[in-house]
Design a protein around this motif. Structure first.
Motif, PDB file in Angstrom:
ATOM      1  N   ALA A 374      16.234  64.775 -74.398  1.00 10.71           N
ATOM      2  CA  ALA A 374      14.986  64.165 -73.936  1.00 10.71           C
ATOM      3  C   ALA A 374      14.427  63.355 -75.094  1.00 10.71           C
ATOM      4  O   ALA A 374      14.358  63.850 -76.221  1.00 10.71           O
ATOM      5  CB  ALA A 374      13.987  65.229 -73.496  1.00 10.71           C
ATOM      6  N   ALA A 375      14.045  62.123 -74.833  1.00 12.61           N
ATOM      7  CA  ALA A 375      13.573  61.245 -75.901  1.00 12.61           C
ATOM      8  C   ALA A 375      12.400  60.430 -75.388  1.00 12.61           C
ATOM      9  O   ALA A 375      12.387  59.979 -74.237  1.00 12.61           O
ATOM     10  CB  ALA A 375      14.701  60.325 -76.368  1.00 12.61           C
ATOM     11  N   SER A 376      11.412  60.238 -76.250  1.00  8.00           N
ATOM     12  CA  SER A 376      10.238  59.475 -75.839  1.00  8.00           C
ATOM     13  C   SER A 376       9.629  58.766 -77.033  1.00  8.00           C
ATOM     14  O   SER A 376       9.823  59.164 -78.182  1.00  8.00           O
ATOM     15  CB  SER A 376       9.190  60.395 -75.197  1.00  8.00           C
ATOM     16  N   VAL A 377       8.878  57.718 -76.728  1.00 11.70           N
ATOM     17  CA  VAL A 377       8.109  57.016 -77.754  1.00 11.70           C
ATOM     18  C   VAL A 377       6.827  56.514 -77.098  1.00 11.70           C
ATOM     19  O   VAL A 377       6.818  56.133 -75.930  1.00 11.70           O
ATOM     20  CB  VAL A 377       8.901  55.848 -78.371  1.00 11.70           C
ATOM     21  N   GLU A 424       0.986  43.197 -70.229  1.00  5.63           N
ATOM     22  CA  GLU A 424       2.412  43.043 -69.915  1.00  5.63           C
ATOM     23  C   GLU A 424       3.290  43.452 -71.100  1.00  5.63           C
ATOM     24  O   GLU A 424       4.237  42.747 -71.480  1.00  5.63           O
ATOM     25  CB  GLU A 424       2.722  41.604 -69.490  1.00  5.63           C
ATOM     26  N   ILE A 425       2.940  44.589 -71.697  1.00  2.00           N
ATOM     27  CA  ILE A 425       3.741  45.206 -72.750  1.00  2.00           C
ATOM     28  C   ILE A 425       3.965  46.663 -72.376  1.00  2.00           C
ATOM     29  O   ILE A 425       3.412  47.163 -71.393  1.00  2.00           O
ATOM     30  CB  ILE A 425       3.058  45.122 -74.132  1.00  2.00           C
ATOM     31  N   LEU A 426       4.779  47.345 -73.168  1.00  2.00           N
ATOM     32  CA  LEU A 426       5.051  48.747 -72.912  1.00  2.00           C
ATOM     33  C   LEU A 426       4.150  49.631 -73.757  1.00  2.00           C
ATOM     34  O   LEU A 426       4.017  49.423 -74.966  1.00  2.00           O
ATOM     35  CB  LEU A 426       6.515  49.073 -73.227  1.00  2.00           C
ATOM     36  N   ARG A 427       3.557  50.635 -73.125  1.00  2.00           N
ATOM     37  CA  ARG A 427       2.774  51.647 -73.838  1.00  2.00           C
ATOM     38  C   ARG A 427       3.611  52.875 -74.168  1.00  2.00           C
ATOM     39  O   ARG A 427       3.284  53.629 -75.082  1.00  2.00           O
ATOM     40  CB  ARG A 427       1.565  52.066 -73.007  1.00  2.00           C
ATOM     41  N   GLY A 428       4.681  53.093 -73.416  1.00  2.00           N
ATOM     42  CA  GLY A 428       5.521  54.252 -73.674  1.00  2.00           C
ATOM     43  C   GLY A 428       6.817  54.164 -72.897  1.00  2.00           C
ATOM     44  O   GLY A 428       6.911  53.443 -71.886  1.00  2.00           O
ATOM     45  N   VAL A 429       7.825  54.887 -73.386  1.00  2.00           N
ATOM     46  CA  VAL A 429       9.135  54.949 -72.728  1.00  2.00           C
ATOM     47  C   VAL A 429       9.667  56.365 -72.892  1.00  2.00           C
ATOM     48  O   VAL A 429       9.534  56.973 -73.961  1.00  2.00           O
ATOM     49  CB  VAL A 429      10.138  53.948 -73.348  1.00  2.00           C
ATOM     50  N   THR A 430      10.282  56.891 -71.842  1.00  2.00           N
ATOM     51  CA  THR A 430      10.918  58.213 -71.884  1.00  2.00           C
ATOM     52  C   THR A 430      12.299  58.121 -71.247  1.00  2.00           C
ATOM     53  O   THR A 430      12.453  57.517 -70.179  1.00  2.00           O
ATOM     54  CB  THR A 430      10.083  59.267 -71.138  1.00  2.00           C
ATOM     55  N   PHE A 431      13.281  58.701 -71.923  1.00  2.00           N
ATOM     56  CA  PHE A 431      14.630  58.844 -71.371  1.00  2.00           C
ATOM     57  C   PHE A 431      14.982  60.317 -71.361  1.00  2.00           C
ATOM     58  O   PHE A 431      14.702  61.035 -72.326  1.00  2.00           O
ATOM     59  CB  PHE A 431      15.673  58.130 -72.241  1.00  2.00           C
ATOM     60  N   VAL A 432      15.644  60.780 -70.306  1.00  2.00           N
ATOM     61  CA  VAL A 432      16.204  62.124 -70.270  1.00  2.00           C
ATOM     62  C   VAL A 432      17.605  62.026 -69.691  1.00  2.00           C
ATOM     63  O   VAL A 432      17.799  61.463 -68.615  1.00  2.00           O
ATOM     64  CB  VAL A 432      15.365  63.097 -69.412  1.00  2.00           C
ATOM     65  N   GLY A 433      18.586  62.555 -70.421  1.00  2.00           N
ATOM     66  CA  GLY A 433      19.957  62.530 -69.948  1.00  2.00           C
ATOM     67  C   GLY A 433      20.913  62.733 -71.109  1.00  2.00           C
ATOM     68  O   GLY A 433      20.537  62.582 -72.277  1.00  2.00           O
ATOM     69  N   PRO A 434      22.161  63.062 -70.818  1.00  2.00           N
ATOM     70  CA  PRO A 434      23.156  63.201 -71.887  1.00  2.00           C
ATOM     71  C   PRO A 434      23.327  61.897 -72.658  1.00  2.00           C
ATOM     72  O   PRO A 434      23.402  60.806 -72.072  1.00  2.00           O
ATOM     73  CB  PRO A 434      24.433  63.571 -71.122  1.00  2.00           C
ATOM     74  N   GLY A 435      23.366  62.003 -73.981  1.00  2.00           N
ATOM     75  CA  GLY A 435      23.688  60.866 -74.819  1.00  2.00           C
ATOM     76  C   GLY A 435      22.629  59.799 -74.951  1.00  2.00           C
ATOM     77  O   GLY A 435      22.925  58.684 -75.390  1.00  2.00           O
ATOM     78  N   ILE A 436      21.359  60.118 -74.634  1.00  2.00           N
ATOM     79  CA  ILE A 436      20.348  59.053 -74.644  1.00  2.00           C
ATOM     80  C   ILE A 436      19.554  58.995 -75.949  1.00  2.00           C
ATOM     81  O   ILE A 436      18.731  58.089 -76.131  1.00  2.00           O
ATOM     82  CB  ILE A 436      19.377  59.177 -73.444  1.00  2.00           C
TER      83      ILE A 436
END
Length: 479
Positions: A374-377, A424-436
């Protein structure tokens, strides 16, 4: 290594020689400032010996085996148990066998003087060091004292807890054998990572979660996907329960945990992953008008509020309890200390400038090394809304990306970007999965750089990689 002297003066005195203190010293020495570093334990700190390095060494074989089992032609070859002794030996190697000669040599190489012993403030710009032999050395700082003492694990004050010899993150990352049964109290990052590691090494893990989900500081789907995988691996997860007492009747016997729902759980070891506290309780803060044991309130240059010489860098300021973020703060603080020493009052500390740790507020990245990762920023959807931004969450199923199907059969994962609709910019991003985990820096660049979505369209992801999810997220947003 510096011979102990009665009194010594330096431009900068750093208390704590973990990664944060080392980086402060590196930057102040690079600016030509004489620097002393005080350490009461091992040079290299928590990350090197009881956190980042040993925990990831335990986790890597577990996660690699889980990934390999989903690769056609390879799954059958990795069905057996892990060689726990080999994994623990690998962990020991990555933790430098709890010896710090290499880290000391590095500090010597940058020209910092290392003082072994307990450092305490004794007044403005004054630090007393009590060495292992009981001798006292007094250090005076001409320009700055940087407190980089980090944080410690908190064990709840439960009946019987003092007698059961509970694990904290330190024992969980340095244990010499795999427990048959392990109870993990807490569902944050330490809890889920150590549950993943020890379950994968053969322990029967039971997690006790007071709240309703794992990884409560991330997007809800992160904890859900990690919980599903832990359950499939054999762990038991009980939510909505709290421990009310613990006891271990025999010296080498099992631990019994009594719960607030009237049930109990028995295990060979119990890990409390229930939060952190600042290591400032015996630091002499009272001698400079601060509350002992408190988190240090700092500005964006990491200078303590109300002071022109004291800095709190890393965990002690409670901004972002992550090694990489503490090292980032150290780079900022080191630059600020050097500039002020040269007469620059830093009247301009604009966001994203050389003297402002702006990412602490807007772009903190984190990877949780579980299966799945799980990864986030940046901000979650809830955090962005609470901050008053007009936002929209854009989700995509990572299993629908060509690269994920090649990575593993039965791939499960999810991606989310939180879009600021006004800018129109990103405030946050989250990925969950193998190898992310290795995907995260691209998201960090987008969030920290406030890259307009129209420009992100021109960042073409290579095919067929999992990073193609960026294109799919943008297409979903555009409709």
């Amino acid at each position: 290594m510096t011979d102990a002297v009665k009194n010594s003066a330096y431009d900068v005195v750093v208390i704590g020689a973990g990664p944060v203190g080392e980086n402060v010293a590196d930057r102040t020495r690079a600016a030509g400032l004489s620097t002393a570093v005080v350490e009461s334990e091992l040079v290299g700190g928590e990350c090197s010996y009881w956190a980042c390095m040993p925990s990831k060494a335990l986790l890597r074989p577990v996660v690699a085996r889980a990934d390999a089992r989903k690769v056609p032609g390879l799954g059958g070859a990795v069905q057996g148990p892990l060689d726990a002794d080999a994994v623990l030996a690998y962990r020991d190697e990555e933790a430098s066998h709890w010896k710090d000669e290499g880290q000391v040599s590095w500090l010597d190489g940058v020209g910092a003087d290392v003082y072994r012993g307990k450092g305490r403030l004794t007044g403005v710009r004054e630090v007393s060091v009590t060495g292992p032999d009981g001798r006292e050395t007094r250090l005076t700082a001409r320009h700055a004292v940087a407190v980089c003492t980090g944080s410690r694990a908190v064990v709840p004050d439960l009946p019987g807890v003092a007698d059961v010899r509970p694990w904290t993150s330190r024992e969980a990352t340095s244990a010499k054998e795999v427990p048959g049964r392990l109870v993990v109290v807490g569902g944050g990052v330490v809890g889920v990572e150590m549950a993943t590691a020890w379950q994968g090494l053969g322990a029967q893990v039971t997690m006790l979660i007071r709240g309703g989900r794992l990884l409560p500081k991330m997007e809800p789907f992160a904890g859900e996907l990690v919980a599903d995988a832990l359950t499939e691996a054999g762990a038991r997860i009980r939510t909505g329960v709290s421990a009310v007492s613990v006891h271990r009747p025999a010296q080498d016997g099992p631990v019994t945990v009594e719960l607030d729902d009237g049930t109990s759980v028995e295990a060979d070891e119990i890990l409390f992953a229930t939060g952190r506290a600042p290591r400032t309780d015996d630091l002499g803060l009272d001698t400079v008008g601060l509350e002992p044991g408190s988190w240090l309130d700092v500005d964006d240059s990491c200078r303590v509020a109300g002071s022109d010489w004291l800095y709190g860098v890393g965990d002690v300021n409670h901004r972002a309890l992550l090694t990489h973020q503490g090292k980032y703060q150290a780079r900022v603080a080191g630059a600020a200390i050097a500039a002020r020493a040269q007469g620059d009052p830093l009247s301009r500390t604009e966001p994203w400038g050389a003297y402002a740790a702006t990412a602490d507020h807007a772009a903190v990245p984190q990877v949780v090394f579980t299966d799945p990762e799980a990864a986030s920023v940046g901000l979650t959807l809830a955090e962005a809304e609470e901050a008053g931004h007009r936002v929209r969450a854009v989700d995509y199923d990572l299993a629908s990306v060509a690269g994920s199907g090649l990575f593993a059969q039965g791939y499960r994962g999810r991606a989310r970007m939180v879009v600021d609709l006004d800018r129109e910019i990103l405030r946050g991003v989250t990925f969950v999965g193998p190898g992310i985990g290795e995907l995260l820096h691209s998201a960090t660049v987008a969030v920290a750089g406030e890259v307009p979505l129209d420009r992100l369209w021109h960042a073409v992801p290579a095919y067929p990689t999992i990073s193609e999810v960026w294109l799919r997220l943008l297409e979903t947003y555009r409709g």
